[in-house]
Design an enzyme around this catalytic site. Structure first.
Site, short mmCIF file in Angstrom:
data_model
loop_
_atom_site.label_atom_id
_atom_site.label_comp_id
_atom_site.label_asym_id
_atom_site.label_seq_id
_atom_site.Cartn_x
_atom_site.Cartn_y
_atom_site.Cartn_z
N LEU A 187 0.82 -1.21 0.00
CA LEU A 187 0.00 0.00 0.00
C LEU A 187 0.85 1.25 0.00
O LEU A 187 0.50 2.26 -0.62
CB LEU A 187 -0.94 0.00 1.22
N ARG A 231 0.26 4.26 -2.63
CA ARG A 231 -0.03 5.62 -2.18
C ARG A 231 1.03 6.60 -2.65
O ARG A 231 0.77 7.78 -2.83
CB ARG A 231 -0.12 5.67 -0.66
N VAL A 239 -10.37 7.57 -1.88
CA VAL A 239 -9.81 6.22 -2.03
C VAL A 239 -8.46 6.10 -1.33
O VAL A 239 -7.85 7.09 -0.97
CB VAL A 239 -9.68 5.84 -3.52
N GLU A 240 -8.00 4.87 -1.17
CA GLU A 240 -6.76 4.55 -0.45
C GLU A 240 -6.80 5.10 0.98
O GLU A 240 -5.78 5.52 1.53
CB GLU A 240 -5.54 5.13 -1.20
N GLY A 241 -7.97 5.08 1.60
CA GLY A 241 -8.12 5.64 2.93
C GLY A 241 -8.58 7.08 2.84
O GLY A 241 -7.93 7.91 2.21
#
Length: 823
Positions: free
Chosen positions: A374, A378, A500-502
């Site tokens: 991840l 990111r 997205v991605e948190g």
């Protein structure tokens, strides 16, 4: 006065020693020497003796291990162990998965700038540059974002074919497996350029090269899995997606309810041990068209078929699309930005253990695998997308603001518009530097856990601000959708990157400082690890070494913070030239302040700090903007210190330092222990806050750079699609800028003559005829003004439609008579 001198000397030597981080024996020797000198020069003997006794009381117990270890360190170890918050397995894995780069220096209070400046300038290979100039340029030319987003709600078949044939899905897959084997920097450059023309295209290419089956297989796959799947992923025979997010746990893999039970079942005609999966995933990019599905789930082994552990843990697997029981194909519709995204569901879906990524050996290690990968995703996909969108918005909005006129002036000349243009230019410059810095970290082999969250959060937030300001300047041009609109879809898509991605709220308030405070701190993680050592003597010695290193570190940062605040960071050793040295000194000051405030917060709040999200978020903002400013200075150095970039650099640095002081102020004014907050304020801001938002004069310079051709503007536009082709209205507007500037003197001359004349012609053509007839302009100048009118109309015009063209009429696929009869 002779009575005060020894005590002043004692404090001064202590401050100098702390500032320079001298060791305790050195401090004791210096203090003794200075006190002796004071006595010899006539200072009060009694005062000198008292100061000497204080020095001895501090130095002797700390310098003698036989006193320090049993009577000081051991009780402190017991206290520390009691207050130390429990570290869960998931938190431990997250902390150990990442590596620490220059962000660790920023947490030190005394950054080693040579560690940053000695990093090689990020560069592409000739092969990577050729790919950008060839296939990426051609893919951009093929892109018609209006048709993709409004007509087809998908890429046309010829674009899918082109992407697969040119291995866009295999950018980072090694050549030995049929991929392109490009660096993370090249990945960043590809996504950046594609994002400048279409977020749908950039996300389609970006996701397979980010977190997904290929990335996971390269790191953890078995040799058999790599040999089979990586070549198929590289050439597009397999289209991948990865299912992590679900309705009940979001992207929190540690609490997902999707599960798999180890059992036996049929696979390819044989009875094998495998996993029976039940899952419900959503928001999965490429899921509707994916042929290979990566899946995260919690694995259970109630019958002990593969070991003693019933709850094996988070595990990752590969599911072919045609696996019995898999439900996939339906689509979500994310804010009118219709990249392929949808749900994946399955109940009692059986796969063999050979379909686990990494095989049985990696069962239960999925959280570690995800955390490590991840950080790579990111670092590249979302920051690169923000960079491409922001850079094209900056240069095109600058051109538009010069072309578009109101009240006889280019709208960019109005101070209100200049403010927005300055924000666009400064933020685009910042995003470009930050996104490239994080990609370069991955290219160096790092796993930048903290920089990746900084980059994702701030690039997407600043990207949204750039888009908002660009929309405000374009006005109606930005809000009327159609083939001529190059901003509307970007405005609609900007919240997607935020989410997205948190979600960014979580990223800011929990992740940046939550990870940074432990992972980047030079002593905290070492102290925590020391408490876990099994041998009591080794545990005591290791804790002793780190504890007193930490204490000296904290004292040093308090002194450095106060000194820098008192002197406005005007003094001190710093790299750079006469122009940038002041910026390095400012960052030295804020680094010390961050370290001081972080240490105090962790000491007083301990494990409760993770629940103080406002405080954590503000301290995270300080760390983030320190990292951002460092990336800006590194970019400036790598570019050869171009003088024309100085307004962009200055605006961006002043903006970052303004946000640093704002965050520190908010943290200290709202510190949970108010007297401690007051004390910290006195140390950090002894003469108050002084950082200012970038001035109007500086903003004027930045705006001017965007509205005229120059080297700084060209560097800002580097790497985005500005080719003025039919499908790229933004590129056409940008290409008009030199012609508009050349025509401006002729236009002013003509309009002034027209205003002072008694000519009654009303149409533009008739007025030009009269202008030539009266001798105001020549035939060549008339042609120049006619061209100016044509390109202005193209730049400012919007689309209109018949009502029926805007209707969304959906019909299910026709069912044949034979199919109905069979049913």
């Amino acid at each position: 006065m002779s009575v005060v001198i020894p005590f002043l000397a004692f404090l001064l030597v202590g401050a100098i020693a702390a500032y320079h981080r001298l060791r305790l024996p050195v401090w004791a020797a210096l203090t003794a020497t200075v006190l002796l000198a004071c006595w010899l020069l006539g200072a009060s003997g009694g005062a000198t003796l008292i100061a000497g006794l204080v020095t001895a009381l501090i130095a002797v117990p700390l310098l003698l291990p036989q006193i320090r270890l049993p009577y000081i360190t051991k009780p402190l170890l017991g206290f520390y162990t009691k207050i130390l918050p429990p570290l869960s397995e998931t938190e431990r894995v997250a902390l150990e998965a990442g590596t620490v780069g220059f962000e660790g220096e920023l947490f030190s209070g005394k950054p080693d700038w040579n560690a940053l400046l000695s990093q090689p300038r990020p560069t592409l290979t000739a092969e990577e540059q050729a790919f950008l100039d060839g296939p990426v340029e051609e893919l951009c030319r093929m892109t018609n974002d209006w048709e993709i987003t409004h007509v087809h709600a998908d890429l046309p078949p010829e674009m899918w074919d082109y992407i697969k044939q040119n291995k866009f899905f295999g950018l980072n897959i090694p050549k030995e497996y049929g991929g392109l084997g490009f660096s993370a920097l090249a990945n960043h450059k590809v996504i950046q350029k594609l994002a400048s023309v279409s977020s749908v295209v950039s996300s389609t290419v970006g996701v397979p090269n980010s977190l997904g089956p290929a990335e996971l297989l390269m790191h953890y796959g078995t040799d058999e899995q790599k040999s089979h799947y990586l070549p198929r992923l590289a050439d597009g025979r397999e289209v991948p997606c990865f299912g992590l997010t679900g309705p009940w746990a979001g992207s929190d893999a540690t609490s997902i309810p999707d599960f798999g039970i180890v059992t036996t079942g049929e696979w390819n005609g044989a009875r094998v041990v495998g996993v029976k999966l039940t899952f419900d995933k959503r928001y999965i990019t490429l899921a509707p068209v994916a042929s290979l599905i990566g899946l995260a789930f919690r694995m259970y082994d109630p019958e002990g078929l593969i070991g003693d552990q019933r709850d094996v843990g988070i595990t990752l697997a590969l599911l072919p699309r045609d696996t019995a029981g898999v439900e996939v194909g339906r689509r979500h519709f994310p804010l009118n930005s219709p990249f392929q995204n949808g749900p994946i569901r399955g109940k009692d879906v059986f796969i063999p253990l050979s379909q686990l990524i990494g095989g049985e050996a990696y069962a239960g290690k999925g959280w570690q695998m995800l955390v490590e990968c991840l950080s790579i995703g990111r670092s590249i996909t979302l920051p690169s997308t923000a960079s491409g969108g922001s850079k094209i918005a900056a240069v095109v909005t600058g051109a538009y603001a010069r072309i578009r006129k109101q009240f006889g002036l280019s709208v960019g000349r109005f101070e209100g518009v200049e403010e927005a243009l300055a924000r666009i230019g400064g933020n685009a410059y910042t995003i470009s530097a930050l996104s490239e810095a994080s990609a370069a970290a991955v290219a160096r082999g790092e796993l930048p856990a903290v920089p990746s969250t900084i980059s994702k959060y701030h690039c997407t937030e600043m990207g949204r601000q750039v888009c908002q300001d660009a929309m405000d300047i374009h006005g109606g041009k930005g809000i009327i959708l159609g083939p001529k609109n190059y901003l509307g879809r970007a405005w609609q898509a900007s919240p997607i990157a935020i989410t997205v991605e948190g979600a960014n709220i979580m990223t800011r308030s929990l992740m940046i400082f939550g990870q940074g405070a432990i992972l980047c701190h030079p002593w905290v993680l070492k102290e925590m690890k020391a408490t876990t050592l099994s041998d009591p003597d080794e545990r005591l010695r290791e804790f002793d070494r780190n504890l007193f290193g930490h204490i000296g570190f904290a004292i040093s940062n308090a002194v450095r913070s106060f000194w820098f605040g008192l002197t406005m960071a005007k003094f001190g050793k710093a790299p750079g030239d006469a122009y940038t040295r002041r910026y390095y000194r400012k960052l030295n000051r804020y680094s010390a302040a961050l370290a001081l405030c972080a240490d105090t917060s962790m000491l007083l709040l301990g494990g409760k700090l993770k629940f103080k999200e406002s405080l954590s978020g503000r301290l995270g903002d300080v760390l983030s903007n320190l990292y951002i400013a460092s990336a800006l200075l590194k970019r400036y150095e790598d570019e050869g210190r171009p003088v024309t970039d100085q307004p962009l650099l200055a605006w961006s640095i002043h903006h970052a330092t303004f946000k640093i002081e704002k965050a520190l102020s908010g943290a200290l004014r709202n510190f949970p222990f108010r007297p401690v907050g007051w004390l910290l304020w006195a140390l950090v801001f002894p003469i108050g806050r002084r950082a200012q938002y970038p001035s109007d004069r500086l903003g004027h310079k930045v705006a001017a750079l965007l509205m005229s051709p120059n080297e700084a503007r060209n560097r800002l536009a580097d790497g985005v699609f500005t080719t003025p082709c039919e499908n790229n209205p933004a590129g056409r507007v940008d290409s008009y800028l030199p012609k508009v500037i050349l025509a401006e003197p002729v236009e002013r001359k003509f309009l002034k003559a027209l205003k002072n004349s008694d000519i009654e012609a009303l149409t533009f053509e008739a007025q030009l005829d009269e202008g030539v007839k009266e001798g105001w302009i020549t035939d060549e100048e008339r042609a120049q003004l006619e061209e100016l009118r044509r390109i202005t109309i193209d730049a400012i015009s919007v689309d209109d439609f018949e009502s029926w063209e805007l209707r969304a009429e959906s019909h299910p696929p026709a069912v044949s008579q034979s199919s109905r009869e069979a049913a």
